[in-house]
Design a protein around this motif. Structure first.
Motif, PDB file in Angstrom:
ATOM      1  N   ASP A   1       0.830  -1.204   0.000  1.00 33.83           N
ATOM      2  CA  ASP A   1       0.000   0.000   0.000  1.00 33.83           C
ATOM      3  C   ASP A   1       0.866   1.256   0.000  1.00 33.83           C
ATOM      4  O   ASP A   1       0.566   2.245  -0.689  1.00 33.83           O
ATOM      5  CB  ASP A   1      -0.925   0.008   1.221  1.00 33.83           C
ATOM      6  CG  ASP A   1      -2.044  -1.013   1.131  1.00 33.83           C
ATOM      7  OD1 ASP A   1      -2.266  -1.562   0.036  1.00 33.83           O
ATOM      8  OD2 ASP A   1      -2.697  -1.259   2.165  1.00 33.83           O
ATOM      9  N   ALA A   2       1.945   1.230   0.765  1.00 32.67           N
ATOM     10  CA  ALA A   2       2.818   2.398   0.848  1.00 32.67           C
ATOM     11  C   ALA A   2       3.505   2.689  -0.477  1.00 32.67           C
ATOM     12  O   ALA A   2       3.666   3.854  -0.866  1.00 32.67           O
ATOM     13  CB  ALA A   2       3.856   2.195   1.946  1.00 32.67           C
ATOM     14  N   SER A   3       3.907   1.651  -1.179  1.00 39.92           N
ATOM     15  CA  SER A   3       4.593   1.856  -2.456  1.00 39.92           C
ATOM     16  C   SER A   3       3.617   2.067  -3.607  1.00 39.92           C
ATOM     17  O   SER A   3       3.991   2.623  -4.645  1.00 39.92           O
ATOM     18  CB  SER A   3       5.488   0.649  -2.777  1.00 39.92           C
ATOM     19  OG  SER A   3       4.718  -0.494  -3.110  1.00 39.92           O
ATOM     20  N   GLY A   4       2.373   1.619  -3.422  1.00 43.11           N
ATOM     21  CA  GLY A   4       1.418   1.659  -4.525  1.00 43.11           C
ATOM     22  C   GLY A   4       1.614   0.511  -5.497  1.00 43.11           C
ATOM     23  O   GLY A   4       1.227   0.606  -6.669  1.00 43.11           O
ATOM     24  N   MET A   5       2.194  -0.606  -5.019  1.00 40.36           N
ATOM     25  CA  MET A   5       2.564  -1.702  -5.909  1.00 40.36           C
ATOM     26  C   MET A   5       1.419  -2.194  -6.774  1.00 40.36           C
ATOM     27  O   MET A   5       1.573  -2.329  -7.995  1.00 40.36           O
ATOM     28  CB  MET A   5       3.126  -2.882  -5.104  1.00 40.36           C
ATOM     29  CG  MET A   5       3.533  -4.053  -6.001  1.00 40.36           C
ATOM     30  SD  MET A   5       4.033  -5.554  -5.102  1.00 40.36           S
ATOM     31  CE  MET A   5       2.427  -6.173  -4.574  1.00 40.36           C
ATOM     32  N   PHE A   6       0.278  -2.477  -6.174  1.00 41.83           N
ATOM     33  CA  PHE A   6      -0.797  -3.084  -6.957  1.00 41.83           C
ATOM     34  C   PHE A   6      -1.262  -2.165  -8.080  1.00 41.83           C
ATOM     35  O   PHE A   6      -1.420  -2.598  -9.229  1.00 41.83           O
ATOM     36  CB  PHE A   6      -1.963  -3.464  -6.041  1.00 41.83           C
ATOM     37  CG  PHE A   6      -1.636  -4.576  -5.088  1.00 41.83           C
ATOM     38  CD1 PHE A   6      -1.302  -5.841  -5.555  1.00 41.83           C
ATOM     39  CD2 PHE A   6      -1.652  -4.373  -3.724  1.00 41.83           C
ATOM     40  CE1 PHE A   6      -0.998  -6.874  -4.677  1.00 41.83           C
ATOM     41  CE2 PHE A   6      -1.351  -5.386  -2.834  1.00 41.83           C
ATOM     42  CZ  PHE A   6      -1.015  -6.649  -3.310  1.00 41.83           C
ATOM     43  N   ASP A   7      -1.478  -0.905  -7.784  1.00 39.75           N
ATOM     44  CA  ASP A   7      -1.908   0.030  -8.829  1.00 39.75           C
ATOM     45  C   ASP A   7      -0.820   0.218  -9.882  1.00 39.75           C
ATOM     46  O   ASP A   7      -1.117   0.354 -11.080  1.00 39.75           O
ATOM     47  CB  ASP A   7      -2.273   1.383  -8.217  1.00 39.75           C
ATOM     48  CG  ASP A   7      -3.614   1.348  -7.496  1.00 39.75           C
ATOM     49  OD1 ASP A   7      -4.420   0.435  -7.781  1.00 39.75           O
ATOM     50  OD2 ASP A   7      -3.852   2.234  -6.650  1.00 39.75           O
ATOM     51  N   ASN A   8       0.436   0.218  -9.461  1.00 43.23           N
ATOM     52  CA  ASN A   8       1.512   0.399 -10.425  1.00 43.23           C
ATOM     53  C   ASN A   8       1.721  -0.830 -11.299  1.00 43.23           C
ATOM     54  O   ASN A   8       2.041  -0.700 -12.489  1.00 43.23           O
ATOM     55  CB  ASN A   8       2.798   0.802  -9.705  1.00 43.23           C
ATOM     56  CG  ASN A   8       2.728   2.231  -9.204  1.00 43.23           C
ATOM     57  OD1 ASN A   8       2.158   3.097  -9.860  1.00 43.23           O
ATOM     58  ND2 ASN A   8       3.288   2.483  -8.037  1.00 43.23           N
TER      59      ASN A   8
END
Length: 214
Positions: free
Chosen positions: A38-45
């Protein structure tokens, strides 16, 4: 802004361990990576990078971890701590939902699914190097999990084999913020040729028009 460029015919996108157990809510390890994801935005990225790679005709490779089976490590003398911890929980168990690929981030038609790695490196005891060479890949981009284990180990091995290595700091996750920091801020500058954000990476992808004429 990045100065890196990624010609489709020489570039491979390596998606590491996109199993339901990691990347789907309800997976055995989903909550363990959720905070950093969530902090990195992995899923959306990943939802941006993977379709963009396919649209640009960049070859996608899926690097799966060994899926657990009963008796896997019987007689082993030197199991890693992660392997020991995984045995009771049966992460990525063969025949289970958790051991299947996430529908969004797993392989599609035309992708290459590499042989399963037993520990951390996607190169160790697999066909990854042969597959990359057969597809003419010289630049590898790594995304997925875990940043300071499988991604880092695969990236280091790729560097040693002569590949240009790109890490994407906001398209990965780990079991802790410390793991993310170690992977991207402490260790990666020692071996990675590029450490980018998703925006920087996509700026270096071929355009759709370029891909159509390739």
């Amino acid at each position: 802004m990045t100065t890196e460029s990624y010609a489709a015919e020489q570039t491979g996108l390596l998606i590491v361990d996109p199993y339901n157990d990691f990347m789907s809510e309800g997976g055995k390890l989903y909550n363990a990576i959720k905070e950093t994801a969530d902090a990195s935005g992995m899923f959306d990225n990943l939802r941006r990078i993977i379709p963009a790679a396919r649209a640009s005709k960049i070859q996608v490779f899926v690097l799966p971890h060994h899926r657990s089976c009963e008796g896997d490590f019987d007689g082993w003398q030197h199991m890693t701590p992660f392997q020991k911890a995984g045995v009771p929980g049966k992460a990525f168990e063969v025949g289970s939902w958790g051991g299947e690929f996430n529908e969004e981030f797993g392989p599609k038609k035309g992708d290459v699914v590499v042989h399963e790695h037993w520990a951390q490196s996607g190169f160790a005891n697999t066909d990854l190097d042969a597959q990359l060479k057969q597809h003419g890949v010289r630049k590898i981009i790594l995304v997925g999990v875990i940043a300071n284990s499988c991604i880092e180990s695969t990236a280091r091995w790729g560097m040693e084999l002569g590949y240009h290595v790109t890490l994407v700091r906001d398209a990965a996750a780990a079991f802790s913020a410390e793991g993310m920091h170690a992977a991207f801020n402490v260790n990666a500058p020692m071996f990675a040729h590029a450490i980018l954000t998703t925006d920087e990476l996509l700026a270096g992808f071929p355009t759709t028009a370029d891909a159509a004429t390739a």
